[in-house]
Scaffold this motif. Structure first.
Motif, short mmCIF file in Angstrom:
data_model
loop_
_atom_site.label_atom_id
_atom_site.label_comp_id
_atom_site.label_asym_id
_atom_site.label_seq_id
_atom_site.Cartn_x
_atom_site.Cartn_y
_atom_site.Cartn_z
N VAL A 225 0.83 -1.13 0.05
CA VAL A 225 0.09 -0.07 0.02
C VAL A 225 0.89 1.13 0.10
O VAL A 225 0.49 2.35 -0.81
N ASN A 226 2.10 1.38 0.59
CA ASN A 226 2.95 2.53 0.76
C ASN A 226 3.63 2.69 -0.46
O ASN A 226 3.96 3.63 -1.07
N ILE A 227 4.01 1.47 -1.21
CA ILE A 227 4.64 1.90 -2.55
C ILE A 227 3.44 2.06 -3.49
O ILE A 227 3.98 2.79 -4.29
N GLY A 228 2.21 1.70 -3.40
CA GLY A 228 1.28 1.89 -4.21
C GLY A 228 1.07 3.45 -3.76
O GLY A 228 0.89 4.31 -5.05
N GLY A 264 8.46 2.96 -8.31
CA GLY A 264 9.37 2.23 -9.23
C GLY A 264 8.53 2.00 -10.48
O GLY A 264 7.61 2.27 -10.64
N PRO A 265 8.88 0.94 -11.11
CA PRO A 265 8.32 0.44 -12.43
C PRO A 265 7.21 -0.42 -12.24
O PRO A 265 6.48 -0.87 -12.90
N ILE A 393 16.26 2.61 -17.47
CA ILE A 393 16.69 1.92 -16.24
C ILE A 393 15.52 1.55 -15.36
O ILE A 393 14.67 2.29 -14.73
N VAL A 394 15.17 0.23 -15.11
CA VAL A 394 14.11 -0.61 -14.64
C VAL A 394 14.70 -1.30 -13.27
O VAL A 394 13.92 -1.11 -12.63
N VAL A 412 17.97 9.00 -21.21
CA VAL A 412 17.87 8.17 -20.16
C VAL A 412 16.59 8.27 -19.38
O VAL A 412 16.31 9.27 -18.85
N ILE A 413 15.67 7.25 -19.14
CA ILE A 413 14.39 7.24 -18.29
C ILE A 413 14.78 6.41 -17.13
O ILE A 413 14.91 5.33 -17.30
N ASP A 414 14.84 7.12 -16.02
CA ASP A 414 15.40 6.57 -14.84
C ASP A 414 14.25 6.31 -13.71
O ASP A 414 13.67 7.08 -13.33
N THR A 415 13.82 5.03 -13.74
CA THR A 415 12.68 4.77 -12.89
C THR A 415 13.06 4.33 -11.37
O THR A 415 12.04 3.98 -10.48
#
Ligand code: SAJ
Length: 433
Positions: A225-228, A264-265, A393-394, A412-415
């Motif tokens: 939930v906190n990552i969400g 994050g991704p 960057i995944v 560069v797309i840095d996730t």
């Protein structure tokens, strides 16, 4: 019961661990280290052979540690279910994934129960460690075992004790991570506490097996939930033109009442994307909708598409389309410095980019090859980074030189905020989630 307690206290009790993977094998070594004879039981002959050959297949267990317990005669392995009849204590550490419809799959636990039930002996203690929904031990496992005609809490004893193994954690391993345990009856609890009291640094008793099941689900739902939440913050910050990582890092300076999580991704691994759905599934059977869990799952599952939108927009700003673009995905395992691909969001990012016509390759020092539904990819060397239209960057493996990536790549797309220390070397070239 008294004979069981005596054997536990004298360390003469024989233990069997069903499932010797990333949870079961470390548990076996701690039980052997405590002085018990322990047999790892598994249907995977490769694991049995690995133990017998003293060749560890679990990174957290060095060969030397495994060898010391095998050579002492304390630790053996077998695929013969008769070892379950010989054991005084049986611990079940098998996978509990989701099935295709995202419903709980307890088939591995039930397979273990089918192996145990016909061999159930008076005086045996069964401890379930596999993550499951609240009520499973009471509603499913115990009734199955009682079909043997033996009475729970009288003839045999059952506890639930959630596994808390964090693979690769150098500080917390099986022995020094507090061990929560709930017994089906007071005698079950007495037996379970006695057993783990001889092995673990700290045992944390709770009032029931249901409570112990729920403790585990709270722990991992808290993370999901906190990552969400921070993933939605990243979506909102994107619309506000704000830098999510800057916002979170500044918020994290608050010395109380805040705990940083980072966008994050998406959510990978075999715990965090899975365990909360065991709880929401159980609540659905009780006609209750666990909204936080459902919403977090929606947001987290939607992050690969958000990443691809960021790639699309960044290429667009350079008057390029995703279609026909050469894209390198950098890092594909579900989190840094491991090779585990389970539920990795990188798989979705690659698929979505390919569906939009991008030519995608990947580089991951820990993952030599990648199986997709319609493609098999091989990790490409990190050479000629300027040949890619975009580098995404995944997963932020520490083995990668991100200074070189930002200097040589065109976009560069840095996730993962992997370029935090170096992105000033290439202003305007790095887009962060
Ligand atoms: N993730 C984020 N943002 C974060 C943290 C994680 O996007 O701020 C992602 C990771 O990249 C990964 C997924 O979430 O894809 C899960 O990451 P995790 O750090 O929770 O790692 P896991 O899956 O190895 O979770 C395990 C769990 N251990 C057990 O279930 C016994 C979890 O309870 C631990 O808290 C976690 O390790 C840990 O703390 O490392």
């Amino acid at each position: 019961m008294s004979a069981l307690l005596e054997r536990i206290q004298s360390h003469t009790a024989k233990v069997a661990v069903v499932g010797i993977g990333y949870v079961g094998l470390p548990l076996c070594t701690e039980i052997a280290r405590a002085g018990f004879s322990v047999t790892g039981y598994d249907k995977d002959e490769r694991k049995i052979a690995g133990v017998k050959a003293k060749k560890s297949y679990i990174k957290d267990i060095p060969d030397a540690v495994l060898a010391s317990h095998v050579d002492s005669g304390k630790l053996t392995a077998s695929s013969d279910p008769s070892v379950l009849g010989d054991a005084d204590v049986i611990v079940i550490c098998v996978p509990t994934p989701l099935n295709k419809t995202k419903d709980p799959d307890n088939s591995f636990i039930m397979a273990a129960a089918e192996d145990i039930a016909p061999r159930l002996r008076s005086g045996q203690l069964i401890i379930l460690e596999s993550t499951t929904f609240p009520g499973f031990t009471r509603e499913v496992l115990v009734p199955r075992l009682e079909q043997s005609g033996k009475k729970i809490g009288v003839d045999f004893f059952v506890c639930f004790s959630p596994e808390r193994v964090d693979p690769g954690n150098a500080k917390y391993q099986t022995k020094n991570t507090p061990k929560v345990i709930g017994g089906f009856t007071p005698k079950c609890m007495e037996a379970g506490r006695a057993m783990y009291g001889e092995v673990m640094d700290r045992v944390v008793p709770v009032s029931s097996t249901d409570a112990a099941e729920m403790v585990k689900l709270l722990e991992n739902t808290f993370r999901a939930v906190n990552i969400g939440l921070v993933n939605e913050i990243a979506i909102m910050a994107g619309k506000l033109g704000l830098d999510t990582f800057e916002i979170i890092e500044a918020a994290a300076t608050k010395p109380f009442g805040f705990m940083p999580f980072f966008p994050g991704p998406g959510l990978g691994g075999h715990c965090i994307p899975v365990d909360p759905l065991y709880l929401s599934w159980k609540m659905k059977t009780m006609k209750y909708n666990a909204r936080f869990i459902e919403l977090a799952d929606q947001i987290n599952s939607g992050m690969p598409a958000i990443v691809v939108e960021r790639v699309r927009d960044a290429l667009n700003d350079r008057k390029q389309s995703v279609k026909g673009a050469k894209v390198l995905v950098l890092g594909v395992s579900y989190k840094r410095d491991i090779e585990d691909m389970r539920e990795s969001p990188a798989l979705d990012v690659i698929e979505l980019l390919m569906e939009r016509g991008a030519e995608v390759q990947y580089h991951d020092p820990h993952v030599p090859t990648l199986e997709l539904p319609h493609h098999k990819l091989t990790s490409v060397p990190l050479t000629d980074l300027s040949s890619w239209d975009a580098v995404v960057i995944v997963t932020d493996h520490t083995a990668v030189d991100y200074g070189r990536v930002v200097r040589e790549a065109r976009l560069v797309i840095d996730t993962r905020n992997a370029t935090k220390q170096v992105r000033e070397q290439a202003p305007g070239k790095v887009i962060r989630l």
